[in-house]
Design an enzyme around this catalytic site. Sequence first.
Site, short mmCIF file in Angstrom:
data_model
loop_
_atom_site.label_atom_id
_atom_site.label_comp_id
_atom_site.label_asym_id
_atom_site.label_seq_id
_atom_site.Cartn_x
_atom_site.Cartn_y
_atom_site.Cartn_z
N LEU A 133 0.84 -1.22 -0.04
CA LEU A 133 0.12 0.09 0.02
C LEU A 133 0.91 1.13 0.10
CD1 LEU A 133 -2.66 -1.13 2.57
CD2 LEU A 133 -2.91 -1.09 0.22
N ASP A 134 0.51 2.26 -0.60
CA ASP A 134 1.16 3.40 -0.45
C ASP A 134 1.54 3.96 0.73
OD1 ASP A 134 1.18 3.49 -3.47
OD2 ASP A 134 -0.50 5.23 -3.72
N GLY A 135 2.30 4.81 1.15
CA GLY A 135 2.64 5.25 2.47
C GLY A 135 1.59 6.20 3.28
#
Length: 306
Positions: A133-135
């Site tokens: 997942l993106d940050g």
Amino acid sequence: MSKRREEFFAEGKDAGTRLDLFLAGCLAGVSRKTIKRALDGGCVFVDGRVQRRANYSLRGNERVFLTLAGESPPPAKPELHILYRDEGLLAIDKPAGFHSHPTVDGRGNALDLVREELAAGEGGETPILLHRLDGDTTGVLLFALNAETNRDLARQFAQRQVEKTYLALVAGNPPDVFSVRNSLKAGVRGRTIAVTSGGQIAETHFRTLSRAAQFALVEARPKTGRTHQIRAHLAGLGHPLLGDELYGGPTSLSLGGSCLHLRRHLLHASRLGFFSPESRHFMTIDAPLPTDFLPFLREFSPAPGV
């Protein structure tokens, strides 16, 4: 001298609270004297306006910013919220601002956090990250705890058998139901861009769940898993994620008479569905909505049942 910047949201229940007492309650370990110094120095803002009065009475539903002089403390290690665990599988609710895996900047990440948690137990398992997942994206993140589970779920991801559901707060007024299928490739400055050739096929199906005057709550079901896929698809349609500065999303919004400043893009991995490597039955894992979604949900009438 370094500076520490903080942002807080005064909810409706905080109406009538003195500003200095509100800040003291939000800032663990910071003295009233330090807070008074910030107020006197014009370093405290309420809904974008300087506020110097310690006895200012909050109205509720306000954004409070302040800057404190001195060393910034290291970021606190987030609590690990486990959503599901069995002998071969672990699912956590990844917080915002936390990478899925180690990065070159050396910041904390979910893989190391899970590794530390398992090392403290008796099982001795080594976690294997199954997807990313993106940050700033919150929600369900899966780890395999043995090679067999890793092989099984890696195959399910590769064959697109895993059902991924995201909730997104987007700008504007999108259609009731819409889909995007195009080719994406890495662009400049970290962006993902649509191309006519040389990219990878990316497909996402969307459904609008609720609408307000300036934004909507959208369900996204990606069929592929390209970098920034949902973000790029929504931005390409003119409905970028709220808070997604990289793709042109608004970073502040008027909400309930106050200016709400957004600290991240508002995307949440709410559910993953897959076949259990143990039972072979189809199972789903859900992550609760993060708290920064809640002020927006109150603007919908009726409130969405998510």
